[in-house]
Design an enzyme around this catalytic site. Structure first.
Site, short mmCIF file in Angstrom:
data_model
loop_
_atom_site.label_atom_id
_atom_site.label_comp_id
_atom_site.label_asym_id
_atom_site.label_seq_id
_atom_site.Cartn_x
_atom_site.Cartn_y
_atom_site.Cartn_z
N ASP A 105 0.84 -1.20 0.00
CA ASP A 105 0.00 0.00 0.00
C ASP A 105 0.87 1.25 0.00
O ASP A 105 2.04 1.21 0.40
CB ASP A 105 -0.89 0.03 1.24
CG ASP A 105 -1.89 -1.12 1.25
OD1 ASP A 105 -2.20 -1.64 0.17
OD2 ASP A 105 -2.36 -1.47 2.36
N1 URA Z 1 -1.38 -5.99 3.74
C1 URA Z 1 -1.84 -4.71 3.79
O1 URA Z 1 -2.88 -4.45 4.38
N2 URA Z 1 -1.14 -3.76 3.16
C2 URA Z 1 0.03 -3.99 2.53
O2 URA Z 1 0.64 -3.06 2.00
C3 URA Z 1 0.51 -5.31 2.50
C4 URA Z 1 -0.21 -6.29 3.11
#
Ligand code: URA
Length: 233
Positions: A105
């Site tokens: 993310d």
């Molecule tokens: N899980 C999440 O919620 N975000 C990420 O960036 C990776 C795994």
């Protein structure tokens, strides 16, 4: 491979640029000048020199980025800065056509593999291969023992099936490590949400055989692996 194609792949310039450089004799091919763009060379052995730097062709390249916050995991985007923008700012000599493997993310930091080895990327992301991903998580509240048990057994994140069994390691205060092998959208955040916790900070610390060493690779930095599986960087 045609010489001009190789020079483009080595990121020396566009096809017309490398043609002009060859014509001016500015590129050495195995120590020689005056080579023609259409000439065939053995990409596995040829040594190219340009502006005092030597270039050798590699079929595949592997890099690890300690992803900073605020950039999206994509190769390009009209609006937002991407991990590949960060990558080529730092590694302007790297071959074109590299991509991140999987997605972190925008606000997640940590280990991201970048490669042009599509087969390996596919294998690492294949749900059947169960490749482990470990995250260091900072939460808004302390975890209870029952939360750890629930997360390890599998929780509902609104997709019908429960999440696959995970490994959770309490790390003091409101932090822990979680290892999962699935890769559902926002999976870690949704798993903690399922036990009533909010993820405030998320950092990936391991992906398959690769481990993040922040002393060697601070946030925002990139290093090349000599080959995939190399734990040295
Ligand atoms: N899980 C999440 O919620 N975000 C990420 O960036 C990776 C795994």
């Amino acid at each position: 491979m045609r010489l001009d194609k190789l020079l483009v792949e080595l990121n020396i310039g566009t096809r017309s640029e490398v043609k002009a450089l060859l014509k001016k004799g500015l590129i050495l091919v195995d120590g020689n000048r005056g080579n023609k763009p259409e000439e065939k060379v053995d990409e596995n052995t040829v040594v190219i020199a340009y502006q005092g730097k030597e270039y050798r062709y590699k079929q595949f390249s592997y890099y690890i980025m300690n992803k900073p916050k605020g950039v999206i995991t994509a190769t390009e985007d009209g609006k937002e800065k991407t991990v590949m923008d960060v990558f080529y700012e730092q590694c302007s000599d790297a071959p074109r056509g590299l991509s991140p493997v999987g997605r972190l993310d925008k606000d997640t930091t940590g280990l991201l593999l970048i490669t042009n080895d599509g087969k390996l990327a596919h294998e690492l992301l294949s749900p059947k291969k169960h490749v482990d991903k470990t995250y260091f998580v900072t939460l808004d509240k302390e975890l209870e023992k029952s939360d750890i048990e629930a997360l390890e057994a599998g929780v509902s994140i609104g997709e019908g099936d429960l999440t696959a069994p995970a490994k959770v390691e309490y790390s003091g205060g409101k932090t822990c490590y979680i290892t999962i092998h699935e890769g559902k959208f926002h999976q870690v955040k949704r798993m903690f949400f399922a036990v009533g916790k909010e993820v405030l900070e998320l950092k990936r610390t391991a992906f398959g055989p690769l481990k993040l060493d922040e002393n060697k690779l601070p946030m925002g930095k990139i290093c090349e692996l000599s080959h995939f599986n190399s734990l040295k960087y």
